[in-house]
Scaffold this motif. Structure first.
Motif, PDB file in Angstrom:
ATOM      1  N   THR A 248       0.859  -1.176   0.000  1.00 49.61           N
ATOM      2  CA  THR A 248       0.000   0.000   0.000  1.00 49.61           C
ATOM      3  C   THR A 248       0.899   1.231   0.000  1.00 49.61           C
ATOM      4  OG1 THR A 248      -0.100   0.331   2.405  1.00 49.61           O
ATOM      5  CG2 THR A 248      -1.633  -1.286   1.454  1.00 49.61           C
ATOM      6  N   GLN A 249       0.278   2.397   0.123  1.00 51.89           N
ATOM      7  CA  GLN A 249       1.071   3.608   0.181  1.00 51.89           C
ATOM      8  C   GLN A 249       1.754   3.796   1.535  1.00 51.89           C
ATOM      9  OE1 GLN A 249      -0.350   7.101  -2.284  1.00 51.89           O
ATOM     10  NE2 GLN A 249      -2.316   6.169  -1.789  1.00 51.89           N
ATOM     11  N   GLU A 250       1.503   2.901   2.468  1.00 49.32           N
ATOM     12  CA  GLU A 250       2.098   3.003   3.801  1.00 49.32           C
ATOM     13  C   GLU A 250       3.073   1.866   4.092  1.00 49.32           C
ATOM     14  OE1 GLU A 250      -1.442   3.416   3.502  1.00 49.32           O
ATOM     15  OE2 GLU A 250      -0.923   5.535   3.259  1.00 49.32           O
ATOM     16  N   THR A 251       3.504   1.113   3.066  1.00 49.94           N
ATOM     17  CA  THR A 251       4.406  -0.021   3.296  1.00 49.94           C
ATOM     18  C   THR A 251       5.629   0.068   2.399  1.00 49.94           C
ATOM     19  OG1 THR A 251       3.297  -1.405   1.636  1.00 49.94           O
ATOM     20  CG2 THR A 251       2.470  -1.534   3.914  1.00 49.94           C
ATOM     21  N   LEU A 252       6.664  -0.654   2.795  1.00 48.34           N
ATOM     22  CA  LEU A 252       7.877  -0.791   1.976  1.00 48.34           C
ATOM     23  C   LEU A 252       8.503  -2.140   2.342  1.00 48.34           C
ATOM     24  CD1 LEU A 252       9.724   0.743  -0.058  1.00 48.34           C
ATOM     25  CD2 LEU A 252      11.092   1.430   1.917  1.00 48.34           C
ATOM     26  N   TYR A 253       8.162  -3.176   1.573  1.00 40.51           N
ATOM     27  CA  TYR A 253       8.498  -4.550   1.944  1.00 40.51           C
ATOM     28  C   TYR A 253       9.808  -5.028   1.322  1.00 40.51           C
ATOM     29  CZ  TYR A 253       3.808  -5.503   3.824  1.00 40.51           C
ATOM     30  OH  TYR A 253       2.659  -5.511   4.578  1.00 40.51           O
ATOM     31  N   ASN A 254      10.535  -5.831   2.093  1.00 37.07           N
ATOM     32  CA  ASN A 254      11.640  -6.663   1.626  1.00 37.07           C
ATOM     33  C   ASN A 254      11.434  -8.075   2.155  1.00 37.07           C
ATOM     34  OD1 ASN A 254      13.403  -4.879   0.212  1.00 37.07           O
ATOM     35  ND2 ASN A 254      14.114  -4.045   2.162  1.00 37.07           N
ATOM     36  N   MET A 255      11.968  -9.059   1.422  1.00 35.41           N
ATOM     37  CA  MET A 255      12.048 -10.391   2.012  1.00 35.41           C
ATOM     38  C   MET A 255      13.209 -10.416   2.990  1.00 35.41           C
ATOM     39  SD  MET A 255      12.777 -14.185   0.426  1.00 35.41           S
ATOM     40  CE  MET A 255      14.564 -14.007   0.507  1.00 35.41           C
ATOM     41  N   ALA A 256      12.995 -10.971   4.164  1.00 35.03           N
ATOM     42  CA  ALA A 256      14.050 -11.044   5.170  1.00 35.03           C
ATOM     43  C   ALA A 256      14.722 -12.411   5.194  1.00 35.03           C
ATOM     44  CB  ALA A 256      13.491 -10.725   6.552  1.00 35.03           C
ATOM     45  N   GLN A 257      13.935 -13.482   5.130  1.00 36.23           N
ATOM     46  CA  GLN A 257      14.511 -14.808   5.278  1.00 36.23           C
ATOM     47  C   GLN A 257      13.549 -15.873   4.766  1.00 36.23           C
ATOM     48  OE1 GLN A 257      14.881 -16.468   9.283  1.00 36.23           O
ATOM     49  NE2 GLN A 257      16.993 -17.078   8.863  1.00 36.23           N
ATOM     50  N   VAL A 258      14.118 -16.941   4.223  1.00 36.94           N
ATOM     51  CA  VAL A 258      13.357 -18.169   3.993  1.00 36.94           C
ATOM     52  C   VAL A 258      13.488 -18.990   5.271  1.00 36.94           C
ATOM     53  CG1 VAL A 258      13.173 -20.292   2.663  1.00 36.94           C
ATOM     54  CG2 VAL A 258      13.726 -18.143   1.500  1.00 36.94           C
ATOM     55  N   ALA A 259      12.421 -19.039   6.053  1.00 33.07           N
ATOM     56  CA  ALA A 259      12.472 -19.768   7.322  1.00 33.07           C
ATOM     57  C   ALA A 259      12.505 -21.272   7.085  1.00 33.07           C
ATOM     58  CB  ALA A 259      11.277 -19.405   8.196  1.00 33.07           C
ATOM     59  N   ASN A 260      11.671 -21.751   6.156  1.00 31.02           N
ATOM     60  CA  ASN A 260      11.637 -23.178   5.808  1.00 31.02           C
ATOM     61  C   ASN A 260      11.322 -23.326   4.327  1.00 31.02           C
ATOM     62  OD1 ASN A 260      11.983 -24.527   8.405  1.00 31.02           O
ATOM     63  ND2 ASN A 260       9.948 -23.735   8.913  1.00 31.02           N
ATOM     64  N   VAL A 261      11.912 -24.330   3.709  1.00 31.46           N
ATOM     65  CA  VAL A 261      11.500 -24.745   2.370  1.00 31.46           C
ATOM     66  C   VAL A 261      11.331 -26.260   2.398  1.00 31.46           C
ATOM     67  CG1 VAL A 261      13.941 -24.698   1.647  1.00 31.46           C
ATOM     68  CG2 VAL A 261      12.146 -24.908  -0.072  1.00 31.46           C
ATOM     69  N   THR A 262      10.152 -26.706   1.961  1.00 34.25           N
ATOM     70  CA  THR A 262       9.820 -28.129   1.963  1.00 34.25           C
ATOM     71  C   THR A 262       9.369 -28.534   0.569  1.00 34.25           C
ATOM     72  OG1 THR A 262       9.053 -27.943   4.255  1.00 34.25           O
ATOM     73  CG2 THR A 262       8.427 -29.926   3.038  1.00 34.25           C
ATOM     74  N   GLN A 263      10.099 -29.441  -0.039  1.00 33.72           N
ATOM     75  CA  GLN A 263       9.678 -29.968  -1.339  1.00 33.72           C
ATOM     76  C   GLN A 263       8.562 -30.975  -1.129  1.00 33.72           C
ATOM     77  OE1 GLN A 263      12.802 -31.843  -3.576  1.00 33.72           O
ATOM     78  NE2 GLN A 263      11.533 -32.175  -5.390  1.00 33.72           N
ATOM     79  N   GLN A 264       7.559 -30.938  -2.013  1.00 38.53           N
ATOM     80  CA  GLN A 264       6.429 -31.840  -1.893  1.00 38.53           C
ATOM     81  C   GLN A 264       6.314 -32.717  -3.136  1.00 38.53           C
ATOM     82  OE1 GLN A 264       2.855 -29.698  -0.891  1.00 38.53           O
ATOM     83  NE2 GLN A 264       3.634 -29.109   1.102  1.00 38.53           N
ATOM     84  N   GLU A 265       5.682 -33.865  -2.944  1.00 45.87           N
ATOM     85  CA  GLU A 265       5.387 -34.726  -4.086  1.00 45.87           C
ATOM     86  C   GLU A 265       4.494 -33.983  -5.061  1.00 45.87           C
ATOM     87  OE1 GLU A 265       6.505 -37.613  -4.817  1.00 45.87           O
ATOM     88  OE2 GLU A 265       7.243 -38.542  -2.965  1.00 45.87           O
ATOM     89  N   CYS A 266       4.776 -34.135  -6.352  1.00 41.81           N
ATOM     90  CA  CYS A 266       3.969 -33.472  -7.376  1.00 41.81           C
ATOM     91  C   CYS A 266       3.493 -34.512  -8.370  1.00 41.81           C
ATOM     92  CB  CYS A 266       4.782 -32.381  -8.079  1.00 41.81           C
ATOM     93  SG  CYS A 266       3.804 -31.348  -9.188  1.00 41.81           S
ATOM     94  N   ALA A 267       2.193 -34.546  -8.609  1.00 40.40           N
ATOM     95  CA  ALA A 267       1.628 -35.525  -9.530  1.00 40.40           C
ATOM     96  C   ALA A 267       2.146 -35.326 -10.949  1.00 40.40           C
ATOM     97  CB  ALA A 267       0.101 -35.441  -9.506  1.00 40.40           C
TER      98      ALA A 267
END
Length: 276
Positions: A203-222
Motif C-alpha cells: 500500500t502507500q504506507e508499506t515498503l516490503y523486503n524479504m528477510a529470510q526463507v524460514a523453511n523450504v519443503t519440497q512436496q510430491e507433485c503428480a
C-alpha cells in the motif's frame, strides 16, 4: 534481536543481497535502519502531488512495487530484479480510482550483478476502501528482461528431479547472514515467491523486503514436469519495522515458471528464528 538479525541478512536496499552475504555487524545494520526511519519521519502527512523527489519515501515506495511486479512476471532462481535508482517520479490523484505514480527508474539484475536497465512504469494504488492490490504497467525494460538463464535453470531443474529424497532446508540465510552454496537457488526462489505476496500486500504506507526463507519443503507433485515447494518466508516492512510470516505453496519449472497455488499469513513462531 530477530529484527537485528534479519536486517543484517537482507540488506536495506533490495529484495536480496547481491551474493550470499558475509557476516554483517548488527550495530551497523541498526544504524542503517535508524537512518531510514529518520528519513521516513520527515515525510509530510499530506501526500505530495506533481513532481516528487526521487530519493524520498513516496517515490521509493511506488518503485519498490514495480520491482515486485517485475519479479512476478520475469524472475527465476537465476534471474532476480531489484530497484537500483529512481530517476524521475510524479504523483497525481485520480478521481474515483486512487493515486497514480509515473516513474522512470533503473533496475538491476542481482544474480549476475552487472546488468542494469532503465524502465518506465505506472503504479496505481487503489482507494483504501477497495482493499485491492496496486496496479502496475511497465514499459521500456526490454534489454534487462531479455536476460537468458535457461541453461542454468534447466540444469538446476534436472538436478532437483534426480534427488533421492525430497528437500527440506531452513534458515536461509542463517543468523550470520550466510547462505550455503547449494541453497542459493532456493533463496532466490524465496525472493521471487515473496514478491507475489509483497505486490499483493503493498500500500502507500508499506515498503516490503524479504528477510529470510524460514523453511523450504519440497512436496510430491503428480505432474513430473514440475517441482512443488512450500515456503515459510519472513517479510520485513521497513516502515513499521514489523516482520510478517507467510506460507506460500507453488510449482516451478523452467518452461512454466512459478505458479502460486496458495499463499496465506502464517503463525510461524518468530521466536524460532535463530539469533545471535
Amino acid at each position: 534481536m530477530i529484527l537485528c538479525v534479519l536486517l543484517a541478512v537482507v540488506g536495506l536496499g533490495g529484495v536480496i543481497a547481491e551474493s550470499p552475504p558475509e557476516a554483517t555487524s548488527c550495530s551497523h545494520s541498526m544504524t542503517e535502519s535508524t537512518r531510514v526511519l529518520e528519513s521516513h519521519d520527515k515525510i509530510e502527512k499530506v501526500m505530495e502531488t506533481g513532481e516528487l523527489n526521487p530519493s524520498h519515501y513516496p517515490a521509493q515506495r511506488a518503485a519498490k512495487v514495480v520491482q515486485h511486479y517485475l519479479n512476478t512476471q520475469y524472475a527465476s532462481p537465476y534471474k532476480i530484479f531489484g530497484l537500483h535508482k529512481v530517476i524521475r517520479a510524479n504523483a497525481e490523484d485520480v478521481p474515483n480510482s486512487g493515486r497514480k505514480y509515473q516513474l522512470d527508474l533503473s533496475v538491476q539484475e542481482f544474480v549476475e550483478k552487472k546488468i542494469k536497465g532503465e524502465c518506465s512504469a505506472e503504479v496505481l494504488f487503489p482507494m483504501e476502501h477497495s482493499h485491492a492490490p496496486p496496479q502496475v504497467k511497465v514499459s521500456s525494460c526490454e534489454n534487462i528482461l531479455k536476460i537468458n538463464t535457461s541453461v542454468q535453470e534447466e540444469a538446476f531443474f534436472q538436478e532437483q528431479l534426480a534427488r533421492p529424497n525430497l528437500l527440506f532446508a531452513s534458515n536461509i540465510p542463517d543468523s550470520y547472514g550466510h547462505v550455503a552454496p547449494e541453497h542459493v537457488p532456493f533463496w532466490h526462489l524465496g525472493a521471487v515467491v515473496s514478491s507475489y505476496v509483497m505486490l499483493n500486500e503493498s500500500t502507500q504506507e508499506t515498503l516490503y523486503n524479504m528477510a529470510q526463507v524460514a523453511n523450504v519443503t519440497q512436496q510430491e507433485c503428480a505432474d513430473s514436469s514440475l517441482l512443488k515447494y512450500e515456503y515459510d518466508v519472513l517479510l520485513h516492512d521497513m516502515v513499521s519495522q514489523d516482520i510478517f510470516a507467510w506460507k506460500v505453496l507453488f510449482t516451478w519449472s523452467p518452461s512454466e515458471g512459478i505458479k502460486v497455488l496458495k499463499k496465506e499469513k502464517s503463525d510461524y513462531p518468530l521466536e524460532n528464528v535463530t539469533t545471535t
